[in-house]
Motif scaffolding. Structure first.
Motif, PDB file in Angstrom:
ATOM      1  N   THR A 249      -1.730   5.774   3.231  1.00 39.47           N
ATOM      2  CA  THR A 249      -3.088   5.552   2.731  1.00 39.47           C
ATOM      3  C   THR A 249      -3.823   4.494   3.539  1.00 39.47           C
ATOM      4  OG1 THR A 249      -2.368   3.955   1.057  1.00 39.47           O
ATOM      5  CG2 THR A 249      -2.508   6.257   0.376  1.00 39.47           C
TER       6      THR A 249
ATOM      7  N   THR B  60     -10.705   4.485   4.894  1.00 39.73           N
ATOM      8  CA  THR B  60      -9.483   3.700   4.655  1.00 39.73           C
ATOM      9  C   THR B  60      -9.573   2.323   5.316  1.00 39.73           C
ATOM     10  OG1 THR B  60      -8.611   4.835   6.568  1.00 39.73           O
ATOM     11  CG2 THR B  60      -7.972   5.712   4.441  1.00 39.73           C
TER      12      THR B  60
ATOM     13  N   LYS C 116       0.842  -1.203   0.000  1.00 41.79           N
ATOM     14  CA  LYS C 116       0.000   0.000   0.000  1.00 41.79           C
ATOM     15  C   LYS C 116       0.877   1.254   0.000  1.00 41.79           C
ATOM     16  CE  LYS C 116      -3.965  -0.622   2.252  1.00 41.79           C
ATOM     17  NZ  LYS C 116      -4.849  -0.803   3.393  1.00 41.79           N
TER      18      LYS C 116
ATOM     19  N   THR D 217      -9.063   5.850  -2.340  1.00 41.31           N
ATOM     20  CA  THR D 217      -8.639   7.142  -1.806  1.00 41.31           C
ATOM     21  C   THR D 217      -7.761   7.896  -2.799  1.00 41.31           C
ATOM     22  OG1 THR D 217      -8.730   6.225   0.410  1.00 41.31           O
ATOM     23  CG2 THR D 217      -7.455   8.240   0.140  1.00 41.31           C
ATOM     24  N   VAL D 218      -6.891   7.153  -3.512  1.00 37.60           N
ATOM     25  CA  VAL D 218      -5.914   7.795  -4.395  1.00 37.60           C
ATOM     26  C   VAL D 218      -6.306   7.669  -5.868  1.00 37.60           C
ATOM     27  CG1 VAL D 218      -3.505   7.813  -5.139  1.00 37.60           C
ATOM     28  CG2 VAL D 218      -4.070   7.324  -2.747  1.00 37.60           C
TER      29      VAL D 218
END
Lengths: 182, 315
Positions: B59, B78, B55, B158-159
């Motif tokens: 994050t 998350t 990961k 999230t990214v």
């Protein structure tokens, strides 16, 4: 009876062994049906199957203005960052295997074109789209994360401001579905 | 990401295949079997580790005071641990908070499964110090609570992915006060309770900003340390948790959080909580967080604010 069977077996043995093949004399490429590809004498790249060139293949629209291009040090800076990124990747034990037997000459050029195009440093992207260029590489999310970390390192080493690094990543992040295969 | 690995291998015969080829040259009919055996060997050699640890740093979030991953105070969407969608990860944390009149210590463990499911446990120990004597509980009386959490990532990342689609997760946190008789004596309706959360988290890369919003259905008093429900309100109400964080480097984040809370007990008001934090990924696996935290009034003692330090190890 067993004795005569043994005799019969002995008799069935060939009198003289077939002459052993000389390993050096065997064309293994031909044996395995491998088509030899030759690097282009000018570009140093291996030929690829034809595809339709389109700047849209870059997978992201370019930034307006020249702020991003300056943050990346123009074309010279981008070329240097891409070279460093490829060098990091082929030495990174997490993802080096993916780059083995790949044409890194072409990779350096197309990756340079792509980033140059996206940051608006005056290039056209002539490579393939992200899905077909990553086909059959078997890449995972962890591989992608490793590559992102290497790109961050290359940009950091070339003094690209962190905000500009993230702005480039913001254009690359939506491509994840096309570049992660499994 | 944008690796244009343009063309196929000019010579895709690996050294192992060459060896197989040599071994088979005088018995070519065996070649297919040898090739299969070689493939089996290859796949065994490439067996992926259960804990891939792949990961991106930070994050996985920071363990909250309730054990779920998030921003320390607010639960985020998350998933704990450093695993990606092909492995499992684990995380452990310890947190200390010094408030004006109280001391807080919490610790916990969590497991992330394929970046999809998070299971967490946390123990909270809330030291009343001199307040304990004033309240007749005894100096240094500690309220204790166990929190068992589960979280499921529904959609988004999230990214990655669309910048307009955040990572969205739902969660449940079952809280068990270990001081049932006392929390009921202060007016709580129950010593056990369950919160339900829905969170959306996104790192807006173009601005280097992380945004989180969480809705929580809860009737917990002071996170549950003072039980659940009370004379003012027995059932759960919807509360809000918001976080805003700014990435300074890939390993350094500063931010703030705000969390609304119900005020169910008649004897003591409960205020909203907020914090300002800095989180530093010292290594890929260790994150140190320091924060200024303000939880307002606790058990009639107002102005409870102070410093928080949290250490998290994640693999």
């Amino acid at each position: 009876m067993p004795f005569s069977l043994a005799l019969a077996l002995l008799a069935a043995q060939p009198v003289v062994d077939a002459p052993p093949e000389d390993p050096a004399a065997v064309d293994w490429e031909k044996e395995f049906g491998i088509e030899k590809k030759v690097r282009d004498p000018v570009t140093g790249e291996f030929p690829v199957d034809p595809y339709a060139q389109d700047p849209a293949n870059a997978g992201a629209r370019p930034f307006a203005g020249d702020g991003m291009a300056r943050a990346f040090g123009g074309q010279d800076g981008i070329r240097s960052i891409v070279d460093r990124l490829v060098d990091l990747n082929v030495k990174d034990p997490r993802i080096a295997d993916i780059f083995r037997n790949q044409d890194t000459v072409r990779l350096r050029r197309t990756l340079f074109e792509q980033i140059c195009f996206i940051v608006g440093a005056g290039c056209s992207y002539t490579g393939r789209d992200m899905k077909s260029s990553h086909k059959d590489l078997g890449t995972t999310r962890a591989d992608l994360n490793a590559l992102v970390e290497n790109l961050q390192q290359a940009m950091r080493e070339h003094k690209v401001p962190f905000a500009a690094q993230n702005r480039l990543l913001s254009r690359l992040a939506p491509m994840d579905k096309d570049v992660v295969e499994r | 990401m944008p690796a244009h690995l343009a063309h196929k291998a000019p010579d895709p015969i690996s050294p192992r295949q060459r060896q197989v080829g040599r071994a088979c040259r005088s018995s070519r009919s065996l070649a297919p079997f040898a090739a299969i055996a070689a493939l089996a060997l290859t796949s065994a050699a490439h067996a992926e580790p259960l804990m891939d640890g792949g990961k991106l740093v930070l994050t996985n979030g920071i363990s909250t005071v309730e054990g779920a991953s998030g921003g320390g105070l607010a639960t985020w969407a998350t998933i704990a641990g450093m695993e990606t969608d092909r492995g499992i990860g684990i995380s452990a944390h310890v947190t200390g908070i010094e408030l004006a009149d109280y001391g807080w210590q919490s610790h916990g463990l969590s497991v992330g499964i394929r970046d999809r499911v998070e299971l967490s446990w946390a123990r909270q120990n809330f030291d009343t110090r001199n307040v304990g004597a004033a309240l007749g509980l005894g100096k240094g009386f500690r309220f204790n609570q166990d929190i068992f959490g589960a979280k499921l990532r529904l959609v988004g990342d999230t990214v990655y992915g669309s910048p307009w689609l955040p990572q969205i997760s739902v969660g449940v946190q079952h809280k068990r006060s270990l001081d049932g008789a006392i929390v009921k004596a202060v007016g709580a309706a129950a010593a056990d309770g369950t919160d339900f959360t829905a969170s959306a988290t996104k790192l807006v890369l173009s601005k280097s900003v992380l945004i989180n919003a969480t809705a929580r259905l809860t009737n917990a008093n002071q996170f549950g340390l003072l039980g659940f429900g009370g004379p003012n309100q027995t059932g759960r109400t919807v509360q809000f948790e918001g976080s805003l964080a700014w990435m300074l480097t890939p390993r350094l984040v500063v931010g703030g959080e705000y969390r609304t809370r119900p005020s169910n007990l008649a004897i003591a008001r409960e205020d909203d909580a907020h914090d300002l934090f800095v989180a530093w990924a010292v290594t890929r696996n260790a994150t140190l967080t320091a924060a200024y935290a303000d939880v307002g009034s606790v058990a009639t003692f107002d102005g409870q604010r102070g410093g928080l330090v949290s250490l998290q190890f994640a693999f």
